[in-house]
Design an enzyme around this catalytic site. Structure first.
Site, PDB file in Angstrom:
ATOM      1  N   TYR A 177      -6.500   3.458  11.454  1.00 10.34           N
ATOM      2  CA  TYR A 177      -4.993   3.923  11.143  1.00 10.34           C
ATOM      3  C   TYR A 177      -4.768   5.376  11.322  1.00 10.34           C
ATOM      4  O   TYR A 177      -3.975   5.937  12.274  1.00 10.34           O
ATOM      5  CB  TYR A 177      -4.607   3.518   9.790  1.00 10.34           C
ATOM      6  CG  TYR A 177      -3.204   3.661   9.546  1.00 10.34           C
ATOM      7  CD1 TYR A 177      -2.267   3.149   9.783  1.00 10.34           C
ATOM      8  CD2 TYR A 177      -3.003   4.968   8.645  1.00 10.34           C
ATOM      9  CE1 TYR A 177      -0.896   3.549   9.522  1.00 10.34           C
ATOM     10  CE2 TYR A 177      -2.023   5.344   8.245  1.00 10.34           C
ATOM     11  CZ  TYR A 177      -0.869   4.690   8.710  1.00 10.34           C
ATOM     12  OH  TYR A 177       0.447   5.225   8.229  1.00 10.34           O
ATOM     13  N   TYR A 216       4.003  11.996   5.749  1.00 17.11           N
ATOM     14  CA  TYR A 216       4.351  11.440   4.518  1.00 17.11           C
ATOM     15  C   TYR A 216       2.967  11.357   3.544  1.00 17.11           C
ATOM     16  O   TYR A 216       1.886  10.975   3.895  1.00 17.11           O
ATOM     17  CB  TYR A 216       4.981  10.038   4.436  1.00 17.11           C
ATOM     18  CG  TYR A 216       5.785   9.553   5.526  1.00 17.11           C
ATOM     19  CD1 TYR A 216       6.744  10.472   6.022  1.00 17.11           C
ATOM     20  CD2 TYR A 216       5.982   8.271   6.029  1.00 17.11           C
ATOM     21  CE1 TYR A 216       7.659  10.132   7.015  1.00 17.11           C
ATOM     22  CE2 TYR A 216       6.950   7.876   6.890  1.00 17.11           C
ATOM     23  CZ  TYR A 216       7.900   8.780   7.483  1.00 17.11           C
ATOM     24  OH  TYR A 216       8.600   8.546   8.418  1.00 17.11           O
ATOM     25  N   PHE A 217       3.337  11.707   2.195  1.00 12.99           N
ATOM     26  CA  PHE A 217       2.218  11.500   1.442  1.00 12.99           C
ATOM     27  C   PHE A 217       2.218  10.045   0.970  1.00 12.99           C
ATOM     28  O   PHE A 217       2.013   9.129   1.757  1.00 12.99           O
ATOM     29  CB  PHE A 217       2.111  12.679   0.322  1.00 12.99           C
ATOM     30  CG  PHE A 217       1.461  13.783   0.854  1.00 12.99           C
ATOM     31  CD1 PHE A 217       1.959  14.343   2.154  1.00 12.99           C
ATOM     32  CD2 PHE A 217       0.168  14.188   0.493  1.00 12.99           C
ATOM     33  CE1 PHE A 217       1.040  15.534   2.655  1.00 12.99           C
ATOM     34  CE2 PHE A 217      -0.645  15.245   1.038  1.00 12.99           C
ATOM     35  CZ  PHE A 217       0.086  15.762   2.322  1.00 12.99           C
ATOM     36  N   ASN A 257      -1.563  -1.157  -2.109  1.00 11.86           N
ATOM     37  CA  ASN A 257      -1.204   0.055  -2.713  1.00 11.86           C
ATOM     38  C   ASN A 257      -1.090   0.085  -4.087  1.00 11.86           C
ATOM     39  O   ASN A 257      -0.899  -1.273  -4.858  1.00 11.86           O
ATOM     40  CB  ASN A 257      -0.027   0.789  -2.219  1.00 11.86           C
ATOM     41  CG  ASN A 257      -0.130   1.190  -0.702  1.00 11.86           C
ATOM     42  OD1 ASN A 257       0.500   0.789   0.203  1.00 11.86           O
ATOM     43  ND2 ASN A 257      -1.042   1.999  -0.297  1.00 11.86           N
TER      44      ASN A 257
HETATM   45  P1  NAD Z   1       7.048  -1.075   7.155  1.00 14.02           P
HETATM   46  O1  NAD Z   1       5.634  -2.223   7.629  1.00 14.02           O
HETATM   47  O2  NAD Z   1       7.717  -1.555   5.944  1.00 14.02           O
HETATM   48  O3  NAD Z   1       7.777  -0.933   8.301  1.00 14.02           O
HETATM   49  C1  NAD Z   1       7.549  -0.762   9.864  1.00 14.02           C
HETATM   50  C2  NAD Z   1       8.533  -1.545  10.563  1.00 14.02           C
HETATM   51  O4  NAD Z   1       8.067  -1.571  11.927  1.00 14.02           O
HETATM   52  C3  NAD Z   1       8.534  -3.018  10.118  1.00 14.02           C
HETATM   53  O5  NAD Z   1       9.788  -3.560   9.935  1.00 14.02           O
HETATM   54  C4  NAD Z   1       7.865  -3.710  11.215  1.00 14.02           C
HETATM   55  O6  NAD Z   1       8.303  -4.980  11.478  1.00 14.02           O
HETATM   56  C5  NAD Z   1       8.270  -2.944  12.254  1.00 14.02           C
HETATM   57  N1  NAD Z   1       7.297  -3.154  13.503  1.00 14.02           N
HETATM   58  C6  NAD Z   1       5.779  -2.909  13.595  1.00 14.02           C
HETATM   59  N2  NAD Z   1       5.248  -3.028  14.659  1.00 14.02           N
HETATM   60  C7  NAD Z   1       6.549  -2.993  15.582  1.00 14.02           C
HETATM   61  C8  NAD Z   1       6.731  -2.970  17.111  1.00 14.02           C
HETATM   62  N3  NAD Z   1       5.651  -2.848  17.568  1.00 14.02           N
HETATM   63  N4  NAD Z   1       7.599  -3.073  17.628  1.00 14.02           N
HETATM   64  C9  NAD Z   1       8.896  -3.212  16.734  1.00 14.02           C
HETATM   65  N5  NAD Z   1       8.796  -3.174  15.537  1.00 14.02           N
HETATM   66  C10 NAD Z   1       7.638  -2.987  14.694  1.00 14.02           C
HETATM   67  O7  NAD Z   1       6.115   0.282   6.960  1.00 14.02           O
HETATM   68  P2  NAD Z   1       6.753   1.472   6.317  1.00 14.02           P
HETATM   69  O8  NAD Z   1       6.071   1.713   4.771  1.00 14.02           O
HETATM   70  O9  NAD Z   1       8.280   1.712   6.230  1.00 14.02           O
HETATM   71  O10 NAD Z   1       6.225   2.590   7.228  1.00 14.02           O
HETATM   72  C11 NAD Z   1       6.946   3.109   8.339  1.00 14.02           C
HETATM   73  C12 NAD Z   1       6.188   4.128   9.245  1.00 14.02           C
HETATM   74  O11 NAD Z   1       5.638   5.226   8.340  1.00 14.02           O
HETATM   75  C13 NAD Z   1       4.895   3.402   9.538  1.00 14.02           C
HETATM   76  O12 NAD Z   1       4.775   3.924  10.971  1.00 14.02           O
HETATM   77  C14 NAD Z   1       3.719   3.933   8.811  1.00 14.02           C
HETATM   78  O13 NAD Z   1       2.660   3.915   9.179  1.00 14.02           O
HETATM   79  C15 NAD Z   1       4.304   5.142   8.498  1.00 14.02           C
HETATM   80  N6  NAD Z   1       3.827   5.678   7.138  1.00 14.02           N
HETATM   81  C16 NAD Z   1       3.978   5.049   6.020  1.00 14.02           C
HETATM   82  C17 NAD Z   1       3.566   5.064   4.665  1.00 14.02           C
HETATM   83  C18 NAD Z   1       3.626   4.376   3.713  1.00 14.02           C
HETATM   84  O14 NAD Z   1       2.628   4.323   2.501  1.00 14.02           O
HETATM   85  N7  NAD Z   1       4.535   3.234   3.430  1.00 14.02           N
HETATM   86  C19 NAD Z   1       2.728   6.373   4.580  1.00 14.02           C
HETATM   87  C20 NAD Z   1       2.829   7.184   5.689  1.00 14.02           C
HETATM   88  C21 NAD Z   1       3.210   6.812   6.886  1.00 14.02           C
HETATM   89  C1  WQD Z   2      -3.409   5.451  -4.724  1.00 16.85           C
HETATM   90  C2  WQD Z   2      -4.536   5.577  -5.730  1.00 16.85           C
HETATM   91  C3  WQD Z   2      -6.487   4.257  -5.359  1.00 16.85           C
HETATM   92  C4  WQD Z   2      -4.572   0.207  -5.682  1.00 16.85           C
HETATM   93  C5  WQD Z   2      -2.499   4.792   1.302  1.00 16.85           C
HETATM   94  C6  WQD Z   2      -2.769   5.214   2.807  1.00 16.85           C
HETATM   95  C7  WQD Z   2      -2.161   6.376   3.194  1.00 16.85           C
HETATM   96  C8  WQD Z   2      -0.623   6.025   2.902  1.00 16.85           C
HETATM   97  C9  WQD Z   2      -0.236   5.741   1.610  1.00 16.85           C
HETATM   98  C10 WQD Z   2       0.240   4.992   5.204  1.00 16.85           C
HETATM   99  C11 WQD Z   2      -5.721   5.579  -5.158  1.00 16.85           C
HETATM  100  C12 WQD Z   2      -6.072   3.703  -6.484  1.00 16.85           C
HETATM  101  C13 WQD Z   2      -5.100   1.541  -5.585  1.00 16.85           C
HETATM  102  C14 WQD Z   2      -4.989  -0.562  -6.706  1.00 16.85           C
HETATM  103  C15 WQD Z   2      -6.141   1.500  -7.571  1.00 16.85           C
HETATM  104  N1  WQD Z   2      -0.206   5.098   4.110  1.00 16.85           N
HETATM  105  N2  WQD Z   2      -5.582   2.320  -6.834  1.00 16.85           N
HETATM  106  N3  WQD Z   2      -5.946   0.104  -7.698  1.00 16.85           N
HETATM  107  O1  WQD Z   2      -5.024   5.050  -0.278  1.00 16.85           O
HETATM  108  O2  WQD Z   2      -3.556   7.256  -1.409  1.00 16.85           O
HETATM  109  O3  WQD Z   2      -2.847   5.761   0.487  1.00 16.85           O
HETATM  110  O4  WQD Z   2      -1.079   4.445   1.159  1.00 16.85           O
HETATM  111  O5  WQD Z   2      -0.027   6.192   5.970  1.00 16.85           O
HETATM  112  O6  WQD Z   2      -2.608   6.535   4.601  1.00 16.85           O
HETATM  113  O7  WQD Z   2      -4.236   5.377   2.808  1.00 16.85           O
HETATM  114  O8  WQD Z   2      -2.540   4.893  -1.670  1.00 16.85           O
HETATM  115  O9  WQD Z   2      -1.476   3.526  -3.207  1.00 16.85           O
HETATM  116  O10 WQD Z   2      -3.672   2.281  -2.025  1.00 16.85           O
HETATM  117  O11 WQD Z   2      -3.861   4.322  -3.576  1.00 16.85           O
HETATM  118  O12 WQD Z   2      -6.589   2.177  -8.349  1.00 16.85           O
HETATM  119  O13 WQD Z   2      -4.997  -1.599  -6.879  1.00 16.85           O
HETATM  120  O14 WQD Z   2      -4.605   4.297  -6.369  1.00 16.85           O
HETATM  121  O15 WQD Z   2      -7.748   4.147  -5.306  1.00 16.85           O
HETATM  122  O16 WQD Z   2      -6.513   6.573  -6.027  1.00 16.85           O
HETATM  123  P1  WQD Z   2      -3.549   5.638  -0.804  1.00 16.85           P
HETATM  124  P2  WQD Z   2      -2.818   3.664  -2.656  1.00 16.85           P
END
Ligand code: NAD
Ligand code: WQD
Length: 334
Positions: free
Chosen positions: A148, A176-177, A198
């Site tokens: 990823y 994003y964090f 998460n």
């Molecule tokens: P999400 O899954 O809720 O939203 C993603 C949306 O994209 C969904 O509605 C899904 O149906 C749509 N989608 C997926 N593949 C597609 C495709 N091929 N064509 C059209 N639509 C498509 O996720 P989110 O949490 O809203 O995340 C949004 C973006 O932010 C993602 O790219 C994710 O990787 C990134 N991101 C998320 C987090 C997080 O923790 N939520 C953290 C960092 C980065």
């Molecule tokens: C947070 C903390 C776990 C679940 C992920 C992706 C990151 C970004 C955000 C997309 C950690 C602990 C978790 C549980 C737990 N996404 N935990 N019990 O792993 O920091 O980030 O989401 O871009 O790329 O890796 O987030 O919410 O899974 O975990 O103890 O049931 O909570 O070990 O310390 P993470 P998380």
């Protein structure tokens, strides 16, 4: 501005649509509902008072994207579309590369062909992997730990190359964090196809009695209480960060900029459990288990670049994140 929001029916996308529509922007949402539902569009309309245009489409379908560009003529793109379950990306790497990297290539091609060169891209703190210096700033090495994260780093690389080859591109890659919480109406939030992976969604399920206890992954990290520390950011603050990035690109910036979006504050798992217990009034039983594969001890953003360039910083703290997630959980509980 006319903005195409790819993945706009998803968690962060839907909140960003609300922010952008409320500010008067004209939107077209493109989503294939891989991880969202059509009903969210009505909710976006209910909150913002405006219905975004919508096309059910996969961003990998360049032909359909071209039709949407012909009809809507966007001036900018916000690109959320992709898959995001980090653990799943280890099991199904090709699915992730195909959707996230393949989808981005398709979208960037159509943008280039149509001379639409302004984009805000959803990147992630996962591109840093296990950063050596905290808080992590944008100069920290890109060294992801999962397919990823590698995919997101590849997309950033592509955007850097595209904007180097044609400096009239305006690109913001937002790292994003840990986005959490929900809109305070409780109408929109995060959709979970199956069991959430998460932390916050699991805490909410335990508080709501849907899950017996929280598994705490690791109690022996080098952190004050031994549990993992993360920089949780309220999704509404995050949505506003996207609008700030679009304003920045439109007014000032050419080329590519990479910016962390976080609060700059870390909270441990146990601290987060305590805050959630306080706002929900529920007991959250937990058990310390083994560490989860690939988890790092601590991840906290340096947020000075966002403040300096975008004039943006978060307004909401962990208390509001837990409160709004709990409201969403209870309103949608059956
Ligand atoms: P999400 O899954 O809720 O939203 C993603 C949306 O994209 C969904 O509605 C899904 O149906 C749509 N989608 C997926 N593949 C597609 C495709 N091929 N064509 C059209 N639509 C498509 O996720 P989110 O949490 O809203 O995340 C949004 C973006 O932010 C993602 O790219 C994710 O990787 C990134 N991101 C998320 C987090 C997080 O923790 N939520 C953290 C960092 C980065
Ligand atoms: C947070 C903390 C776990 C679940 C992920 C992706 C990151 C970004 C955000 C997309 C950690 C602990 C978790 C549980 C737990 N996404 N935990 N019990 O792993 O920091 O980030 O989401 O871009 O790329 O890796 O987030 O919410 O899974 O975990 O103890 O049931 O909570 O070990 O310390 P993470 P998380």
């Amino acid at each position: 501005m006319k903005i195409l929001v790819a993945g706009g029916a998803g968690y962060i996308g839907s909140h960003t649509c609300v922010t952008l529509l409320s500010a008067g922007h004209e939107l077209v949402v493109v989503d294939n509902f891989a991880n969202s539902e059509a009903g969210v569009l009505k909710k976006i309309e209910k909150i913002s008072g405006v219905a975004p245009k919508f096309y059910k489409a996969d961003v990998r379908d360049g032909g359909l994207l071209q039709k949407i560009f012909d009809e809507f003529k966007p001036e900018a793109v916000v690109h959320f579309a992709g898959l995001k379950v980090v653990g799943e990306s280890r099991e199904r790497p090709l699915r992730y590369y195909e959707c996230n990297v393949g989808g981005s290539i398709s979208l960037f091609n159509v943008m280039a062909r149509n001379n639409v060169k302004t984009i805000v891209f959803s990147s992630t703190a996962a591109v840093y992997g296990n950063a050596k210096m905290l808080p992590v700033d944008e100069t920290s090495p890109v060294d992801p730990l999962t397919p990823y994260g590698h995919g997101k780093a590849m997309i950033e690389r592509m955007l850097a190359d595209i904007s180097a080859g044609d400096p009239s591109w305006r690109v913001a890659a937002l790292r994003y964090f840990n986005p959490v919480g929900a809109h305070n109406s409780g109408l929109i939030g995060e959709h979970h196809g199956g069991t959430p992976s998460n932390l916050l969604p699991n805490i909410a399920l335990v508080a709501d009695g849907k899950l017996g206890e929280l598994k705490v992954y690791g109690g022996d990290f080098q952190t004050p209480d031994g549990t993992g520390v993360r920089d949780y950011i309220h999704v509404v603050d995050l949505a506003e960060g996207h609008m700030a990035a679009l304003n920045y690109l439109a007014k000032r910036h050419k080329g590519m900029v990479t910016i962390n979006l976080g609060t700059g504050k870390g909270h441990s798992v146990l601290e987060t459990v305590k805050v959630f217990e306080r706002v929900s009034g529920k007991k959250i039983p937990y058990k310390i288990e083994a560490r989860r594969e690939g988890d790092i001890a601590e991840s906290v953003a340096s947020v000075s670049k966002a403040k300096e360039l975008l004039g943006w910083q978060t307004k909401l703290g962990l208390e509001e994140m837990c409160r709004d997630l709990w409201r969403r959980q209870t309103l949608n509980s059956d």
